[in-house]
Design an enzyme around this catalytic site. Structure first.
Site, PDB file in Angstrom:
ATOM      1  N   GLY A   1     -13.522  36.174  30.415  1.00 12.99           N
ATOM      2  CA  GLY A   1     -14.536  36.052  29.373  1.00 12.99           C
ATOM      3  C   GLY A   1     -13.930  36.236  27.997  1.00 12.99           C
ATOM      4  O   GLY A   1     -12.719  36.078  27.810  1.00 12.99           O
TER       5      GLY A   1
ATOM      6  N   HIS B   1      -9.141  29.216  25.663  1.00 12.85           N
ATOM      7  CA  HIS B   1      -9.889  28.931  26.892  1.00 12.85           C
ATOM      8  C   HIS B   1     -10.496  27.527  26.833  1.00 12.85           C
ATOM      9  O   HIS B   1     -10.558  26.823  27.832  1.00 12.85           O
ATOM     10  CB  HIS B   1     -11.013  29.953  27.089  1.00 12.85           C
ATOM     11  CG  HIS B   1     -10.526  31.350  27.323  1.00 12.85           C
ATOM     12  ND1 HIS B   1     -10.635  32.343  26.368  1.00 12.85           N
ATOM     13  CD2 HIS B   1      -9.924  31.923  28.385  1.00 12.85           C
ATOM     14  CE1 HIS B   1     -10.131  33.471  26.846  1.00 12.85           C
ATOM     15  NE2 HIS B   1      -9.691  33.243  28.064  1.00 12.85           N
TER      16      HIS B   1
ATOM     17  N   GLN C   1      -6.502  45.042  37.389  1.00 14.00           N
ATOM     18  CA  GLN C   1      -5.310  44.691  36.620  1.00 14.00           C
ATOM     19  C   GLN C   1      -5.142  45.519  35.347  1.00 14.00           C
ATOM     20  O   GLN C   1      -4.271  45.231  34.536  1.00 14.00           O
ATOM     21  CB  GLN C   1      -5.281  43.191  36.306  1.00 14.00           C
ATOM     22  CG  GLN C   1      -6.335  42.693  35.341  1.00 14.00           C
ATOM     23  CD  GLN C   1      -6.368  41.169  35.287  1.00 14.00           C
ATOM     24  OE1 GLN C   1      -6.837  40.508  36.199  1.00 14.00           O
ATOM     25  NE2 GLN C   1      -5.869  40.587  34.207  1.00 14.00           N
TER      26      GLN C   1
ATOM     27  N   ASP D   1       0.270  33.315  29.020  1.00 14.84           N
ATOM     28  CA  ASP D   1       0.571  34.359  30.008  1.00 14.84           C
ATOM     29  C   ASP D   1       1.633  33.799  30.959  1.00 14.84           C
ATOM     30  O   ASP D   1       1.368  33.514  32.127  1.00 14.84           O
ATOM     31  CB  ASP D   1      -0.706  34.740  30.758  1.00 14.84           C
ATOM     32  CG  ASP D   1      -1.713  35.396  29.832  1.00 14.84           C
ATOM     33  OD1 ASP D   1      -1.395  36.429  29.238  1.00 14.84           O
ATOM     34  OD2 ASP D   1      -2.812  34.833  29.663  1.00 14.84           O
TER      35      ASP D   1
ATOM     36  N   GLN E   1       2.387  35.607  34.271  1.00 15.06           N
ATOM     37  CA  GLN E   1       1.240  35.441  35.174  1.00 15.06           C
ATOM     38  C   GLN E   1       1.266  34.046  35.789  1.00 15.06           C
ATOM     39  O   GLN E   1       1.092  33.887  37.010  1.00 15.06           O
ATOM     40  CB  GLN E   1      -0.059  35.649  34.386  1.00 15.06           C
ATOM     41  CG  GLN E   1      -1.310  35.200  35.113  1.00 15.06           C
ATOM     42  CD  GLN E   1      -2.583  35.561  34.361  1.00 15.06           C
ATOM     43  OE1 GLN E   1      -2.961  36.722  34.319  1.00 15.06           O
ATOM     44  NE2 GLN E   1      -3.251  34.584  33.772  1.00 15.06           N
TER      45      GLN E   1
ATOM     46  N   VAL F   1      -2.458  27.984  22.544  1.00 15.91           N
ATOM     47  CA  VAL F   1      -3.141  27.562  21.310  1.00 15.91           C
ATOM     48  C   VAL F   1      -2.924  28.666  20.274  1.00 15.91           C
ATOM     49  O   VAL F   1      -3.013  29.858  20.598  1.00 15.91           O
ATOM     50  CB  VAL F   1      -4.653  27.340  21.554  1.00 15.91           C
ATOM     51  CG1 VAL F   1      -5.365  26.959  20.260  1.00 15.91           C
ATOM     52  CG2 VAL F   1      -4.858  26.260  22.611  1.00 15.91           C
TER      53      VAL F   1
ATOM     54  N   SER G   1      -5.809  35.123  21.551  1.00 15.18           N
ATOM     55  CA  SER G   1      -5.963  36.111  22.613  1.00 15.18           C
ATOM     56  C   SER G   1      -7.314  36.790  22.428  1.00 15.18           C
ATOM     57  O   SER G   1      -7.762  36.997  21.286  1.00 15.18           O
ATOM     58  CB  SER G   1      -4.850  37.164  22.503  1.00 15.18           C
ATOM     59  OG  SER G   1      -5.208  38.333  23.230  1.00 15.18           O
TER      60      SER G   1
ATOM     61  N   ARG H   1      -7.789  39.712  22.760  1.00 14.27           N
ATOM     62  CA  ARG H   1      -7.541  41.019  22.138  1.00 14.27           C
ATOM     63  C   ARG H   1      -7.336  40.911  20.628  1.00 14.27           C
ATOM     64  O   ARG H   1      -7.321  41.941  19.950  1.00 14.27           O
ATOM     65  CB  ARG H   1      -6.321  41.680  22.789  1.00 14.27           C
ATOM     66  CG  ARG H   1      -6.575  42.109  24.228  1.00 14.27           C
ATOM     67  CD  ARG H   1      -5.447  42.959  24.795  1.00 14.27           C
ATOM     68  NE  ARG H   1      -5.828  43.609  26.027  1.00 14.27           N
ATOM     69  CZ  ARG H   1      -5.505  43.163  27.253  1.00 14.27           C
ATOM     70  NH1 ARG H   1      -4.798  42.067  27.400  1.00 14.27           N
ATOM     71  NH2 ARG H   1      -5.896  43.832  28.324  1.00 14.27           N
TER      72      ARG H   1
HETATM   73  O1  PAF Z   1      -5.567  35.528  32.449  1.00 16.56           O
HETATM   74  C1  PAF Z   1      -6.637  36.131  32.721  1.00 16.56           C
HETATM   75  O2  PAF Z   1      -7.631  36.032  32.008  1.00 16.56           O
HETATM   76  C2  PAF Z   1      -6.695  37.006  33.960  1.00 16.56           C
HETATM   77  O3  PAF Z   1      -5.481  37.649  34.187  1.00 16.56           O
HETATM   78  C3  PAF Z   1      -7.165  36.257  35.210  1.00 16.56           C
HETATM   79  C4  PAF Z   1      -6.192  35.147  35.603  1.00 16.56           C
HETATM   80  C5  PAF Z   1      -8.542  35.645  34.960  1.00 16.56           C
HETATM   81  C6  PAF Z   1      -7.268  37.222  36.386  1.00 16.56           C
HETATM   82  O4  PAF Z   1      -8.165  38.264  36.124  1.00 16.56           O
END
Ligand code: PAF
Length: 287
Positions: free
Chosen positions: A30, A36, A60, A149, A152, A175, A184, A186
């Site tokens: 979110g 996004h 996480q 990320d 990730q 972006v 981000s 954050r």
């Molecule tokens: O990148 C993220 O927003 C999170 O790490 C994810 C992949 C949705 C997993 O909670």
């Protein structure tokens, strides 16, 4: 078009059963922003139907991290999904996602314990565990992740390969704000002064990238010089790491490295943890 919003497994199963053709999936926590939006647009290109999950995954976050204050902007998120033609939003509560404390979790191995994983122990185990659960719940054909990320992304690719998960992984470039700051969720924590300091992260990456023809040591030296400046700023940047790594393994590359690499940086400004990276390609150098 307003997307269907599923909040329980039953609602998800019913809505998923109605989706036809290729299903493209964007997992998120979110607080959606233009980064996004670019993931959702790519999913729209790849899929006949697009599913976005919105779930702030407690697994996480470390004990001293920002789980409680992580931004939650559900109505705005759904508005963005509607504007981008998302078909289905999967928004479970923590109780729906984890009805009991999960005993069986995924291990991200050595790859999840280095670089960002060294700064955030257990983080990537939590990420992979929830991503695998989301894949089982949503059953997508393709899933879209941001290159911002990078570790990730590398770990999700590795999980899919190691565990034969039948989902294609697609990456979308980072972006950035006009001043270079990577988008981000954050960033909204940052005051104006903190933001000015945070800009040094992308500046460091650009300074490093400009020296790519001179090899890995020169790249790291140039990036380090910018970060050193940021450690003297007010407020200062506290650097967690600056590394040049193999994009697939996240192991550091050597001084003679030729081929793809990722220059990755992370640090704290105030109480906000920020990461950024840039892909680089090293050609053979004359000795
Ligand atoms: O990148 C993220 O927003 C999170 O790490 C994810 C992949 C949705 C997993 O909670």
């Amino acid at each position: 078009m307003t997307p269907v919003i599923a909040r329980t497994r039953e609602e998800l199963a019913a809505a998923r059963a109605r989706l036809r053709g290729t299903v493209a999936f964007v997992p998120t926590m979110g607080a959606l922003h233009a980064g996004h939006r670019s993931l959702i647009r790519r999913a729209r290109e790849l899929g006949d139907a697009v599913v976005v999950s919105i779930f702030v995954n407690p697994l996480q976050f470390g004990p001293n991290e920002d789980l409680d204050r992580y931004p939650r902007t559900f109505d705005d998120d759904v508005a963005m999904c509607a504007a981008e033609g998302v078909d289905l939003v999967w928004a479970p509560t923590p109780e729906v996602m984890y009805p009991v404390d999960p005993q069986v979790r995924l291990s991200s191995g050595r790859m999840g314990a280095i670089v960002e994983g060294a700064a955030r122990p257990g983080h990537f185990d939590g990420v992979l565990t929830v991503v695998m659960k989301l894949f089982h719940q949503v059953r997508p054909d393709v899933a879209v992740f941001g290159a911002k990320d990078a570790q990730q992304l590398a770990l999700v690719r590795r999980m899919v390969a190691d565990l034969d998960v039948p989902v294609r992984i697609e990456a979308v470039p980072t972006v950035r704000e006009p001043d270079g700051l990577a988008l981000s969720s954050r960033n909204r924590y940052l005051s104006d002064a903190e933001r000015a300091t945070a800009r040094h992260l992308s500046r460091a990456l650009r300074a490093g990238a400009e020296r790519v023809a001179d090899g890995p040591a020169a790249v790291l030296e140039a990036a380090r010089a910018v970060l050193d400046e940021a450690t003297r700023a007010d407020p200062p940047l506290h650097v967690d790491y600056l590394v040049l790594v193999d994009p697939a393994t996240f192991e550091e590359v050597g001084r003679d490295h030729v081929g793809e690499a990722v220059l990755a940086v992370a640090g704290k400004v105030g109480t906000t943890h920020l990461i950024d990276n840039t892909p680089l390609r090293f050609g053979p150098r004359e000795s």
